[in-house]
Design a protein around this motif. Structure first.
Motif, PDB file in Angstrom:
ATOM      1  N   LEU A  30      -9.896  11.779  17.334  1.00  0.00           N
ATOM      2  CA  LEU A  30     -10.657  10.850  16.503  1.00  0.00           C
ATOM      3  C   LEU A  30     -10.150  10.846  15.062  1.00  0.00           C
ATOM      4  CD1 LEU A  30     -14.286  11.204  17.837  1.00  0.00           C
ATOM      5  CD2 LEU A  30     -12.708   9.291  18.101  1.00  0.00           C
ATOM      6  N   ALA A  31      -9.773  12.010  14.556  1.00  0.00           N
ATOM      7  CA  ALA A  31      -9.210  12.072  13.206  1.00  0.00           C
ATOM      8  C   ALA A  31      -7.898  11.285  13.150  1.00  0.00           C
ATOM      9  CB  ALA A  31      -8.995  13.515  12.784  1.00  0.00           C
ATOM     10  N   ALA A  32      -7.068  11.426  14.175  1.00  0.00           N
ATOM     11  CA  ALA A  32      -5.814  10.669  14.230  1.00  0.00           C
ATOM     12  C   ALA A  32      -6.099   9.171  14.302  1.00  0.00           C
ATOM     13  CB  ALA A  32      -4.978  11.110  15.430  1.00  0.00           C
ATOM     14  N   ALA A  33      -7.085   8.782  15.096  1.00  0.00           N
ATOM     15  CA  ALA A  33      -7.440   7.361  15.202  1.00  0.00           C
ATOM     16  C   ALA A  33      -7.969   6.832  13.873  1.00  0.00           C
ATOM     17  CB  ALA A  33      -8.477   7.162  16.311  1.00  0.00           C
ATOM     18  N   MET A  34      -8.785   7.622  13.181  1.00  0.00           N
ATOM     19  CA  MET A  34      -9.315   7.166  11.887  1.00  0.00           C
ATOM     20  C   MET A  34      -8.209   7.042  10.840  1.00  0.00           C
ATOM     21  SD  MET A  34     -13.113   8.822  11.567  1.00  0.00           S
ATOM     22  CE  MET A  34     -12.734  10.460  12.109  1.00  0.00           C
ATOM     23  N   LEU A  35      -7.248   7.959  10.860  1.00  0.00           N
ATOM     24  CA  LEU A  35      -6.110   7.836   9.945  1.00  0.00           C
ATOM     25  C   LEU A  35      -5.302   6.585  10.254  1.00  0.00           C
ATOM     26  CD1 LEU A  35      -4.892  11.519   9.607  1.00  0.00           C
ATOM     27  CD2 LEU A  35      -5.890  10.078   7.824  1.00  0.00           C
ATOM     28  N   TRP A  36      -5.135   6.300  11.544  1.00  0.00           N
ATOM     29  CA  TRP A  36      -4.420   5.085  11.933  1.00  0.00           C
ATOM     30  C   TRP A  36      -5.176   3.848  11.438  1.00  0.00           C
ATOM     31  CZ3 TRP A  36      -5.584   0.851  14.945  1.00  0.00           C
ATOM     32  CH2 TRP A  36      -4.509   0.011  15.229  1.00  0.00           C
ATOM     33  N   VAL A  37      -6.502   3.844  11.599  1.00  0.00           N
ATOM     34  CA  VAL A  37      -7.330   2.729  11.142  1.00  0.00           C
ATOM     35  C   VAL A  37      -7.193   2.553   9.625  1.00  0.00           C
ATOM     36  CG1 VAL A  37      -9.731   2.005  10.774  1.00  0.00           C
ATOM     37  CG2 VAL A  37      -8.977   2.743  13.032  1.00  0.00           C
ATOM     38  N   LEU A  38      -7.266   3.633   8.898  1.00  0.00           N
ATOM     39  CA  LEU A  38      -7.126   3.565   7.443  1.00  0.00           C
ATOM     40  C   LEU A  38      -5.757   3.016   7.046  1.00  0.00           C
ATOM     41  CD1 LEU A  38      -8.335   4.130   4.674  1.00  0.00           C
ATOM     42  CD2 LEU A  38      -7.451   6.471   4.862  1.00  0.00           C
ATOM     43  N   THR A  39      -4.729   3.439   7.760  1.00  0.00           N
ATOM     44  CA  THR A  39      -3.386   2.932   7.486  1.00  0.00           C
ATOM     45  C   THR A  39      -3.298   1.435   7.755  1.00  0.00           C
ATOM     46  OG1 THR A  39      -2.418   5.077   8.013  1.00  0.00           O
ATOM     47  CG2 THR A  39      -0.946   3.176   8.093  1.00  0.00           C
ATOM     48  N   MET A  40      -3.834   0.996   8.880  1.00  0.00           N
ATOM     49  CA  MET A  40      -3.796  -0.433   9.206  1.00  0.00           C
ATOM     50  C   MET A  40      -4.585  -1.261   8.191  1.00  0.00           C
ATOM     51  SD  MET A  40      -1.856  -0.928  11.836  1.00  0.00           S
ATOM     52  CE  MET A  40      -0.822   0.219  10.970  1.00  0.00           C
ATOM     53  N   MET A  41      -5.725  -0.738   7.758  1.00  0.00           N
ATOM     54  CA  MET A  41      -6.513  -1.442   6.744  1.00  0.00           C
ATOM     55  C   MET A  41      -5.733  -1.537   5.438  1.00  0.00           C
ATOM     56  SD  MET A  41      -9.310  -2.330   8.172  1.00  0.00           S
ATOM     57  CE  MET A  41     -10.312  -2.750   6.771  1.00  0.00           C
ATOM     58  N   SER A  42      -5.109  -0.439   5.047  1.00  0.00           N
ATOM     59  CA  SER A  42      -4.340  -0.423   3.802  1.00  0.00           C
ATOM     60  C   SER A  42      -3.167  -1.392   3.864  1.00  0.00           C
ATOM     61  CB  SER A  42      -3.827   0.993   3.508  1.00  0.00           C
ATOM     62  OG  SER A  42      -4.902   1.870   3.316  1.00  0.00           O
ATOM     63  N   VAL A  43      -2.474  -1.399   4.979  1.00  0.00           N
ATOM     64  CA  VAL A  43      -1.346  -2.326   5.137  1.00  0.00           C
ATOM     65  C   VAL A  43      -1.834  -3.768   5.019  1.00  0.00           C
ATOM     66  CG1 VAL A  43       0.319  -3.236   6.827  1.00  0.00           C
ATOM     67  CG2 VAL A  43       0.132  -0.770   6.453  1.00  0.00           C
ATOM     68  N   SER A  44      -2.944  -4.073   5.637  1.00  0.00           N
ATOM     69  CA  SER A  44      -3.488  -5.433   5.578  1.00  0.00           C
ATOM     70  C   SER A  44      -3.854  -5.828   4.154  1.00  0.00           C
ATOM     71  CB  SER A  44      -4.721  -5.552   6.477  1.00  0.00           C
ATOM     72  OG  SER A  44      -4.385  -5.290   7.808  1.00  0.00           O
ATOM     73  N   VAL A  45      -4.503  -4.936   3.433  1.00  0.00           N
ATOM     74  CA  VAL A  45      -4.880  -5.226   2.041  1.00  0.00           C
ATOM     75  C   VAL A  45      -3.633  -5.436   1.194  1.00  0.00           C
ATOM     76  CG1 VAL A  45      -5.908  -4.223  -0.044  1.00  0.00           C
ATOM     77  CG2 VAL A  45      -7.138  -4.126   2.119  1.00  0.00           C
ATOM     78  N   TRP A  46      -2.638  -4.580   1.369  1.00  0.00           N
ATOM     79  CA  TRP A  46      -1.409  -4.717   0.587  1.00  0.00           C
ATOM     80  C   TRP A  46      -0.666  -6.012   0.932  1.00  0.00           C
ATOM     81  CZ3 TRP A  46       0.260  -2.142  -3.600  1.00  0.00           C
ATOM     82  CH2 TRP A  46      -0.421  -0.979  -3.938  1.00  0.00           C
ATOM     83  N   LEU A  47      -0.710  -6.436   2.187  1.00  0.00           N
ATOM     84  CA  LEU A  47      -0.078  -7.722   2.541  1.00  0.00           C
ATOM     85  C   LEU A  47      -0.769  -8.881   1.831  1.00  0.00           C
ATOM     86  CD1 LEU A  47       0.679  -7.270   6.340  1.00  0.00           C
ATOM     87  CD2 LEU A  47       2.334  -7.465   4.469  1.00  0.00           C
ATOM     88  N   TRP A  48      -2.096  -8.856   1.771  1.00  0.00           N
ATOM     89  CA  TRP A  48      -2.816  -9.887   1.029  1.00  0.00           C
ATOM     90  C   TRP A  48      -2.472  -9.811  -0.457  1.00  0.00           C
ATOM     91  CZ3 TRP A  48      -5.019 -14.225   2.305  1.00  0.00           C
ATOM     92  CH2 TRP A  48      -5.442 -14.408   3.624  1.00  0.00           C
ATOM     93  N   ALA A  49      -2.402  -8.610  -0.995  1.00  0.00           N
ATOM     94  CA  ALA A  49      -2.074  -8.452  -2.412  1.00  0.00           C
ATOM     95  C   ALA A  49      -0.676  -8.991  -2.702  1.00  0.00           C
ATOM     96  CB  ALA A  49      -2.168  -6.983  -2.817  1.00  0.00           C
ATOM     97  N   LEU A  50       0.272  -8.687  -1.840  1.00  0.00           N
ATOM     98  CA  LEU A  50       1.635  -9.209  -2.024  1.00  0.00           C
ATOM     99  C   LEU A  50       1.660 -10.728  -1.934  1.00  0.00           C
ATOM    100  CD1 LEU A  50       3.677  -6.561  -0.021  1.00  0.00           C
ATOM    101  CD2 LEU A  50       3.807  -7.006  -2.497  1.00  0.00           C
ATOM    102  N   THR A  51       0.847 -11.277  -1.053  1.00  0.00           N
ATOM    103  CA  THR A  51       0.762 -12.737  -0.938  1.00  0.00           C
ATOM    104  C   THR A  51       0.223 -13.346  -2.229  1.00  0.00           C
ATOM    105  OG1 THR A  51       0.423 -12.598   1.443  1.00  0.00           O
ATOM    106  CG2 THR A  51      -0.273 -14.642   0.360  1.00  0.00           C
TER     107      THR A  51
END
Length: 130
Positions: A30-51
């Motif tokens: 579950l900790a690994a899954a939550m880290l993955w979720v946090l990473t995916m969320m961060s990547v998504s936010v940064w993609l919007w920011a770059l846009t």
């Protein structure tokens, strides 16, 4: 790492997950899954920011990141707003954030369900694939 990459990780750890102590292994997965979720969320936010930054919607990159995070999480402070010609992008960022939050929540629940099923299956001597 995509959803398929995380799923491949789950497949490779099937035997390890199923062995006792179950509580510790479940917590690690579950900790690994939550880290993955946090990473995916961060990547998504940064993609919007770059846009936003690439379109020169904001004067600085920090403002683009801040607005992306606020819009993506649908927090909507209102202290930074989009120019009128770009305001539809704010709604799209918010809708995208809602969809990704839902998808990633489902992924966490599925990881928990799969891990618990796998642990019970091996304890009962039942072989079960992913």
């Amino acid at each position: 790492m995509s959803w398929w990459g995380f799923e491949a990780l789950l497949r490779r750890t099937n035997e390890w997950i199923a062995r006792p102590p179950h509580g510790l292994r479940l917590s690690i997965m579950l900790a690994a899954a939550m880290l993955w979720v946090l990473t995916m969320m961060s990547v998504s936010v940064w993609l919007w920011a770059l846009t936003f930054w690439h379109l020169e919607v904001f004067d600085g990159f920090e403002t683009a990141v801040y607005f992306s995070m606020v819009a993506f999480t649908t927090l909507g402070f209102g202290d930074v707003i989009l120019p009128q010609e770009w305001r539809l992008l704010g709604g799209l960022a918010a809708a995208n954030g809602l969809m990704i939050f839902g998808f990633l929540t489902a992924m966490l629940v599925e990881t928990l369900r799969h891990t618990r099923r796998r642990q019970r299956g091996l304890s009962a001597g039942i072989e079960d694939g992913l």
